[in-house]
Scaffold this active site. Structure first.
Site, PDB file in Angstrom:
ATOM      1  N   TYR A 142     -11.439 -10.977  -4.695  1.00 41.07           N
ATOM      2  CA  TYR A 142     -11.174  -9.856  -3.764  1.00 41.07           C
ATOM      3  C   TYR A 142     -11.867  -8.598  -4.291  1.00 41.07           C
ATOM      4  CZ  TYR A 142      -8.350  -5.792  -2.282  1.00 41.07           C
ATOM      5  OH  TYR A 142      -7.931  -4.553  -1.857  1.00 41.07           O
ATOM      6  N   LYS A 146     -14.808  -6.186  -2.937  1.00 49.35           N
ATOM      7  CA  LYS A 146     -14.584  -4.751  -2.701  1.00 49.35           C
ATOM      8  C   LYS A 146     -15.718  -3.943  -3.361  1.00 49.35           C
ATOM      9  CE  LYS A 146     -11.363  -2.958  -0.844  1.00 49.35           C
ATOM     10  NZ  LYS A 146     -11.180  -2.659   0.624  1.00 49.35           N
TER      11      LYS A 146
END
Ligand code: NAD
Length: 245
Positions: A142, A146
């Site tokens: 994740y 990002k």
């Protein structure tokens, strides 16, 4: 026919989510006209137009961005997911679609919700500044996406083309209707799983009240002008002191 973008017309991508909805409510208070673009509609609110669609679909975005001058991008799959392909598709390819749609629709400003974890290498950071390098070994996939997402958005800042961008980096966000942070903490404690401390109890973690995160996003949007030093930059956002955990 293309509608000329109005400075008080904005879109919140991910506006059905926890942060997105708080942002929508504050924008309405401040006299903005708001469109929400999200894969789901989680509420109804007078003055808000909902567009249901996937942000990877540029055509669907283009419809929602007609006449919009300011876009907040705060959509993401849940960080707890282990679906790498989903993070890749939504956070990277989807962000490219968002940027292309913004350019084609004549959007002037994009504010991205990034994450403070983009600079986290596994050791405590106190008073960390924005010039810290991106994590070489992000804590999870994740976070890796990002980082890529933030780079894409900041690189797209182009005064000549008339698209200005900025990123806001909160860490944990808490506040009314928080679906994750506090409910998961409480549930974990109820199940008796908080009896162990990882480390010596002095690990740092940062939480920011959702209204402060919203305030930071709107301040960034309203300060984003061609001559502004914030163009193409990322900003950490925090309350005051980190919490010892
Ligand atoms: P959330 O899950 O409540 O909201 C995210 C929204 O994005 C949801 O409404 C979801 O339906 C939407 N979405 C997901 N995939 C989509 C797609 N393909 N197309 C359109 N919409 C899609 O999450 P949140 O806590 O409000 O997080 C908002 C942003 O803040 C995210 O970018 C997240 O990375 C960032 N962030 C959150 C925290 C936190 O503690 N909550 C901390 C740091 C950064």
């Amino acid at each position: 026919t293309r509608i000329r973008p109005s400075s008080k017309r904005c879109a919140v991508i991910g506006g059905s989510g926890f942060l997105g909805r708080h942002l929508v409510e504050k924008l309405l208070d401040k006299g903005y006209t708001v469109s929400v673009f999200d894969i789901r509609q989680s509420y109804e609110l007078p003055g808000v137009t909902f567009h249901q669609g996937d942000l990877c679909d540029k055509q669907a975005l283009l419809t929602a961005l007609q006449g919009v001058s300011l876009v907040f991008h705060c959509a993401s799959p849940a960080p707890a997911s282990d679906d790498k392909a989903l993070f890749q598709r939504v956070n990277i390819q989807g962000t490219q679609a968002v940027l292309q749609a913004c350019t084609e629709a004549g959007v002037q400003k994009v504010v991205l919700t990034s994450s403070a974890s983009v600079v986290f290498e596994g050791t405590d950071i106190k008073d960390g500044r924005e010039d810290l390098p991106y994590a070489k070994k992000p804590i999870d996939y994740y976070t890796q996406t990002k980082i890529e997402q933030e780079k894409l958005v900041l690189k797209a800042c182009d005064k000549e083309k008339g698209l200005l961008t900025v990123a806001i980096r909160p860490h944990g966000i808490f506040g009314p209707r928080d679906p994750q942070l506090v409910p998961i903490l409480v549930d974990t404690a109820r199940r008796g799983k908080m009896k162990f401390i990882i480390g010596d109890g002095s690990n740092l973690v940062d939480f920011t009240f959702v209204d402060n995160v919203v305030h930071g996003h709107i301040l960034a949007a309203e300060s984003l002008r061609p001559e502004s030093p914030i163009c193409g930059k990322a900003y950490h956002i925090t309350n005051d002191e980190p919490v010892r955990f």
